[in-house]
Design an enzyme around this catalytic site. Structure first.
Site, mmCIF file in Angstrom:
data_model
loop_
_atom_site.group_PDB
_atom_site.id
_atom_site.type_symbol
_atom_site.label_atom_id
_atom_site.label_comp_id
_atom_site.label_asym_id
_atom_site.label_seq_id
_atom_site.Cartn_x
_atom_site.Cartn_y
_atom_site.Cartn_z
ATOM 1 N N ASN A 9 0.882 -1.177 0.000
ATOM 2 C CA ASN A 9 0.000 0.000 0.000
ATOM 3 C C ASN A 9 0.913 1.219 0.000
ATOM 4 O O ASN A 9 1.468 1.579 1.034
ATOM 5 C CB ASN A 9 -0.889 -0.019 1.254
ATOM 6 C CG ASN A 9 -1.691 1.267 1.399
ATOM 7 O OD1 ASN A 9 -1.807 2.048 0.458
ATOM 8 N ND2 ASN A 9 -2.247 1.483 2.589
ATOM 9 N N LYS A 11 0.216 4.247 -0.408
ATOM 10 C CA LYS A 11 -0.425 5.460 0.145
ATOM 11 C C LYS A 11 -0.144 6.665 -0.776
ATOM 12 O O LYS A 11 -0.027 6.485 -1.980
ATOM 13 C CB LYS A 11 0.045 5.721 1.575
ATOM 14 C CG LYS A 11 -0.054 4.481 2.458
ATOM 15 C CD LYS A 11 0.117 4.791 3.905
ATOM 16 C CE LYS A 11 0.126 3.490 4.697
ATOM 17 N NZ LYS A 11 0.045 3.700 6.136
ATOM 18 N N HIS A 96 -9.410 1.317 4.532
ATOM 19 C CA HIS A 96 -8.168 1.543 5.279
ATOM 20 C C HIS A 96 -8.449 2.520 6.421
ATOM 21 O O HIS A 96 -9.241 3.443 6.275
ATOM 22 C CB HIS A 96 -7.089 2.093 4.351
ATOM 23 C CG HIS A 96 -5.734 2.090 4.977
ATOM 24 N ND1 HIS A 96 -5.332 3.055 5.879
ATOM 25 C CD2 HIS A 96 -4.701 1.226 4.867
ATOM 26 C CE1 HIS A 96 -4.117 2.769 6.281
ATOM 27 N NE2 HIS A 96 -3.706 1.671 5.680
ATOM 28 N N GLU A 98 -6.872 4.936 7.534
ATOM 29 C CA GLU A 98 -6.647 6.357 7.213
ATOM 30 C C GLU A 98 -7.842 6.937 6.469
ATOM 31 O O GLU A 98 -8.170 8.110 6.630
ATOM 32 C CB GLU A 98 -5.349 6.502 6.401
ATOM 33 C CG GLU A 98 -4.127 6.265 7.279
ATOM 34 C CD GLU A 98 -2.908 5.710 6.568
ATOM 35 O OE1 GLU A 98 -2.850 5.744 5.323
ATOM 36 O OE2 GLU A 98 -1.999 5.206 7.273
ATOM 37 N N GLU A 168 -5.610 -4.755 10.418
ATOM 38 C CA GLU A 168 -4.578 -3.759 10.641
ATOM 39 C C GLU A 168 -4.875 -3.004 11.931
ATOM 40 O O GLU A 168 -5.649 -2.035 11.919
ATOM 41 C CB GLU A 168 -4.552 -2.761 9.479
ATOM 42 C CG GLU A 168 -4.283 -3.391 8.129
ATOM 43 C CD GLU A 168 -3.658 -2.397 7.175
ATOM 44 O OE1 GLU A 168 -2.532 -2.669 6.751
ATOM 45 O OE2 GLU A 168 -4.266 -1.362 6.887
ATOM 46 N N GLY A 174 2.303 2.323 10.723
ATOM 47 C CA GLY A 174 3.270 3.406 10.564
ATOM 48 C C GLY A 174 3.923 3.836 11.868
ATOM 49 O O GLY A 174 4.589 4.865 11.922
ATOM 50 N N SER A 214 3.264 -2.055 10.427
ATOM 51 C CA SER A 214 4.722 -2.102 10.648
ATOM 52 C C SER A 214 5.323 -3.471 10.386
ATOM 53 O O SER A 214 6.237 -3.920 11.091
ATOM 54 C CB SER A 214 5.062 -1.619 12.072
ATOM 55 O OG SER A 214 4.614 -0.295 12.244
#
Ligand code: PEP
Length: 252
Positions: A9, A11, A96, A98, A168, A174, A214
Site C-alpha cells: 500500500n 499510500k 483503510h 486512514e 490492521e 506506521g 509495521s
C-alpha cells in the site's frame, strides 16, 4: 485453499516517475523467483495505467487504494470502480483506517464501495482493525466483528468469498509498533471464526486474512508462520523494492 498474499500500500507516496521505477524494480525482482504467495501493489490512482504497462500481471497484481461510492456522475475529484478497472487494475484496498479516520468513511459507504468493486471485477482488500484505546479497554474483538458485520455480511456467500481481509491494528500502522505474532494470530483466528459462524467453515477456511501494521522483513517470517496469518498488507516497507521483496520471500 486460501492464498498467501503480500500486498503493498504505497499510500500518497511517489511521483509518477518514482512510482514507475518502483513498480519496475519489484517486477524485475519477481522475474528471478517463484514466490510462495501472490504479490500485489496498491498504488495512487494517477499511477495505475502507467504501472499496468510496465509490470507482468501474471506475477504482480495491481490495485488502487480506494474507489468512489458512486458509479459515475457529478462527484468532482472522485474515481469510480469502473475507472479503476479500466486501467488494468484488479484489486482495490477499501476501508483503510486512514480513509475511515481522515475522510469519514463509514460502514455504510464501505458497503457500497465493496459492491461496486465486486461488480467491476475488482477484488477488495478490505481493512479492519481497532485503535489503541479499543485494544487497551479490551473491546477490540467486538470492534473488528462489527466492522466486518456492518460492511460485508449482507453479501451473498459467493461474493463474500471474493473478499481479501486485512487486519490492521491502527496502533501498529506506521508506528514501528508491530502486533506480536501471537496477537495477530489470536485476532485472525477470531475473524475466521466470525466468518465461519456466518458463511460456514469452508468459506472461512478459504478467506485470506492479511496482517498489516509495521510489517517488515525482520518480523514477517514469524507473523506469516502463524496458521491464520495469510500474508501482509505492507505500507512503509512497500516503498523500497528490496524490503518489500524481503517480506514477499518470508513465506517458508
Ligand atoms: C498500512 O497502512 O496498510 C500499513 C500496514 O502501514 P505500515 O506497514 O507502514 O505500518
Amino acid at each position: 485453499m486460501r492464498k498467501n498474499i503480500v500486498a503493498g500500500n504505497w499510500k500518497m507516496n511517489t511521483t509518477l516517475p518514482e512510482g514507475i521505477a518502483l513498480a519496475k524494480a519489484v517486477n524485475e525482482a519477481l522475474k528471478n523467483i517463484t514466490p510462495k504467495c501472490d504479490v500485489v501493489i496498491g498504488v495512487p490512482f494517477t499511477h495505475l495505467a502507467s504501472v499496468n504497462e510496465v509490470i507482468d500481471k501474471s506475477k504482480l497484481g495491481l490495485g488502487a487504494e480506494n474507489c468512489a461510492d458512486h458509479l459515475s456522475g457529478a462527484y468532482t475529484g472522485e474515481v469510480s470502480a469502473p475507472m479503476v478497472a479500466s486501467t488494468g487494475a484488479n484489486y482495490v484496498i477499501l476501508g483503510h483506517s486512514e480513509r475511515r479516520q481522515y475522510y469519514g468513511e463509514t460502514s455504510e459507504t464501505l458497503k457500497t464501495k465493496v459492491n461496486l468493486a465486486l461488480e467491476n471485477n475488482l477484488t477488495p482488500i478490505f481493512c479492519i482493525g481497532e485503535v489503541l484505546e479499543e485494544r487497551e479497554n479490551n473491546t477490540y474483538f467486538d470492534v473488528v466483528k462489527k466492522q466486518i458485520e456492518e460492511a460485508l455480511f449482507e453479501l451473498p456467500a459467493d461474493k463474500f468469498g471474493q473478499i481479501i481481509l486485512a487486519y490492521e491494528p491502527v496502533w501498529a500502522i506506521g508506528t514501528g509498533k508491530t502486533a506480536t505474532d501471537d496477537q495477530a494470530e489470536e485476532m485472525h483466528a477470531f475473524i475466521r471464526g466470525v466468518i465461519a459462524d456466518k458463511y460456514g467453515k469452508e468459506i472461512a477456511d478459504n478467506t485470506s486474512i492479511l496482517y498489516g501494521g509495521s510489517c517488515k522483513p525482520s518480523n514477517a517470517k514469524a507473523l506469516f508462520a502463524k496458521p491464520n496469518v495469510d500474508g501482509g498488507l505492507i505500507g512503509g516497507a512497500s516503498l523500497d523494492a528490496e524490503s518489500f521483496m524481503g517480506i514477499v520471500t518470508a513465506f517458508e
